[in-house]
Design a protein around this motif. Structure first.
Motif, PDB file in Angstrom:
ATOM      1  N   GLY A 188      12.875  82.568  60.209  1.00  0.00           N
ATOM      2  CA  GLY A 188      13.738  81.749  61.046  1.00  0.00           C
ATOM      3  C   GLY A 188      13.762  82.240  62.481  1.00  0.00           C
ATOM      4  O   GLY A 188      13.163  83.273  62.828  1.00  0.00           O
ATOM      5  N   LYS A 189      14.489  81.498  63.335  1.00  0.00           N
ATOM      6  CA  LYS A 189      14.587  81.810  64.759  1.00  0.00           C
ATOM      7  C   LYS A 189      16.031  81.620  65.210  1.00  0.00           C
ATOM      8  O   LYS A 189      16.733  80.744  64.711  1.00  0.00           O
ATOM      9  N   HIS A 206       8.661  80.408  69.290  1.00  0.00           N
ATOM     10  CA  HIS A 206       7.493  80.123  68.442  1.00  0.00           C
ATOM     11  C   HIS A 206       6.513  81.290  68.477  1.00  0.00           C
ATOM     12  O   HIS A 206       5.966  81.691  67.437  1.00  0.00           O
ATOM     13  N   ARG A 207       6.307  81.835  69.655  1.00  0.00           N
ATOM     14  CA  ARG A 207       5.404  82.977  69.797  1.00  0.00           C
ATOM     15  C   ARG A 207       5.922  84.178  69.001  1.00  0.00           C
ATOM     16  O   ARG A 207       5.162  84.846  68.292  1.00  0.00           O
ATOM     17  N   VAL A 262      11.904  90.465  65.338  1.00  0.00           N
ATOM     18  CA  VAL A 262      11.368  90.626  66.687  1.00  0.00           C
ATOM     19  C   VAL A 262      12.307  89.920  67.652  1.00  0.00           C
ATOM     20  O   VAL A 262      12.581  88.728  67.505  1.00  0.00           O
ATOM     21  N   SER A 263      12.830  90.661  68.619  1.00  0.00           N
ATOM     22  CA  SER A 263      13.767  90.055  69.577  1.00  0.00           C
ATOM     23  C   SER A 263      13.365  90.400  71.001  1.00  0.00           C
ATOM     24  O   SER A 263      12.784  91.453  71.265  1.00  0.00           O
ATOM     25  N   ASN A 264      13.684  89.474  71.892  1.00  0.00           N
ATOM     26  CA  ASN A 264      13.442  89.662  73.320  1.00  0.00           C
ATOM     27  C   ASN A 264      14.631  89.119  74.099  1.00  0.00           C
ATOM     28  O   ASN A 264      15.272  88.148  73.668  1.00  0.00           O
ATOM     29  N   ALA A 268      13.287  86.221  66.308  1.00  0.00           N
ATOM     30  CA  ALA A 268      12.500  85.623  65.231  1.00  0.00           C
ATOM     31  C   ALA A 268      12.405  86.646  64.109  1.00  0.00           C
ATOM     32  O   ALA A 268      12.273  87.841  64.356  1.00  0.00           O
ATOM     33  N   TYR A 269      12.503  86.187  62.873  1.00  0.00           N
ATOM     34  CA  TYR A 269      12.449  87.107  61.734  1.00  0.00           C
ATOM     35  C   TYR A 269      11.610  86.505  60.611  1.00  0.00           C
ATOM     36  O   TYR A 269      11.468  85.279  60.494  1.00  0.00           O
ATOM     37  N   SER A 270      11.040  87.404  59.810  1.00  0.00           N
ATOM     38  CA  SER A 270      10.198  86.975  58.701  1.00  0.00           C
ATOM     39  C   SER A 270      10.382  87.940  57.539  1.00  0.00           C
ATOM     40  O   SER A 270      10.463  89.162  57.751  1.00  0.00           O
TER      41      SER A 270
END
Length: 373
Positions: A269-270, A57-58, A307-309, A291-293
């Motif tokens: 999405g995630k 979510h973050r 954004v990935s971790n 997470a992508y937008s």
């Protein structure tokens, strides 16, 4: 003789009750231990799931925010270069330089490093640069962005993919260009107007602040899978599907399926998924939270900010919770065992006292009972 029979009967009853009690306590203790172990496992699973969802979510909020910033930057640049292309100063040789200088001064805080105007053949006739590039007289007629800009409908801006510059003081750097056709008062084509971004400046200003930690990876990906940006510079301008063809890893088909689905939906999405990473020591398989937008920067043209971790980032504070949870289970088990021991002790003392009292009572009854005549 009768006293001995009574004593034997009491001992048998006591032993029978003790066995039943011990069995009941053993079963109860076992149930408590199984329940405690189940709660421990469930709490671990729930904590992992909650931490994963919280991190995703973050990241989703960060990706959405970053995508909106990049979208506003691109749209503002498109609008500004469009307005500049319509200014009459560009048609007057003595006023062109001041027009470009003013434009660049107004946009110096937005990662634009230069702007130039060509003639209809692609030769640069005037330029303004924040990095001291002298481009007048150089030809860009063979550059893809010049060819593509000429093909665009009148009034449309062509946004190039990032590429390595070959001219000026940014030669060798990765740049991004916004190009539009320029026409005179008679509607005749006179050249191409282009503004130039250094990709590193865009990254430093708009993408690096999105990083959650040093392990955060940020990418810009086109719907067809082309990398516009990656922290692994070797991936820039490559296609992710072509890159994945070089790897075999568990869950590859699932990863490609979810990637394709996400890139085709044009929505945010995630993903919680295993993927390959090409590190200096080789290919590493890693569970990643992604997470992508989407970035709708022009008409139906889209990019994705990703954004990935590593999943381990979500659990870096989990060890403290798990340790606390473990000791709570130990305390519960200790309490259950202590309670069982206490109950056994109390019952055994009660049985002993009852046995003694019963024995004394039976003996007295036998001793004082009148003899039958």
């Amino acid at each position: 003789m009768k006293v001995k029979k009574l004593k034997k009967l009491l001992v048998s009853i006591s032993e029978f009750s003790a066995k039943r009690l011990n069995l009941a306590l053993a079963i109860t203790s076992g149930i408590f231990l199984v329940v405690a172990s189940g709660l421990y496992v469930w709490s671990h699973y729930s904590a992992d799931k909650a931490l994963t969802n919280q991190m995703l979510h973050r990241q989703q909020v960060i990706a959405r925010s970053g995508a909106e910033s990049i979208e506003h930057l691109f749209r503002a640049t498109i609008d500004s270069i469009t307005l500049l292309s319509e200014r009459e100063e560009l048609l007057t040789p003595t006023e062109r330089q001041s027009a470009l200088d003013r434009y660049l001064a107004n946009w110096k805080h937005f990662s634009i490093v230069g702007v130039f105007l060509t003639d209809e053949d692609g030769t640069i006739v005037v330029n303004s640069s924040n990095v001291g590039s002298k481009l007048v007289g150089q030809s860009i007629s063979e550059r893809d962005y010049f060819k593509q800009a000429i093909r665009e409908p009148k009034g449309e801006v062509f946004v190039s993919k990032p590429f390595i510059s070959e001219i000026g003081n940014v030669a060798g750097d990765t740049i991004l260009t916004f190009s539009i056709q320029v026409y005179d008062e008679n509607g005749d084509f006179t050249g191409i107007l282009t503004s130039v971004f250094l990709l590193n400046d865009v990254v430093n200003a708009y993408l690096d602040p999105l990083r959650i930690s040093d392990a955060t990876r940020i990418s810009l990906l086109a719907p067809n899978g082309d990398f516009w940006y990656s922290q692994n510079i070797d991936l820039i301008d490559k296609n992710i599907y072509a890159v994945l063809d070089n790897f075999n890893f568990p869950g590859k088909s699932v990863f490609i399926s979810k990637l394709t689905s996400g890139l085709n939906q044009l929505t945010e999405g995630k993903l919680d998924i295993v993927r390959p990473l090409e590190e200096s020591e080789g290919v590493v398989i890693e569970r990643s939270l992604i997470a992508y937008s989407p970035i709708n920067y022009q008409h139906d043209n889209y990019l994705y900010l990703i954004v990935s971790n590593p999943a381990d980032e979500a659990f870096q504070f989990d060890s403290t919770y798990k340790a606390m949870n473990f000791w709570m289970v130990i305390v519960v088990v200790a309490v259950v065992l202590a309670f069982s021991f206490f109950v056994v002790l109390v019952v055994r003392v009660a049985q002993r006292d009852s046995y003694i009292e019963g024995y004394i009572y039976g003996r007295d009854q036998m001793v004082h009972k009148p003899k039958e005549k």
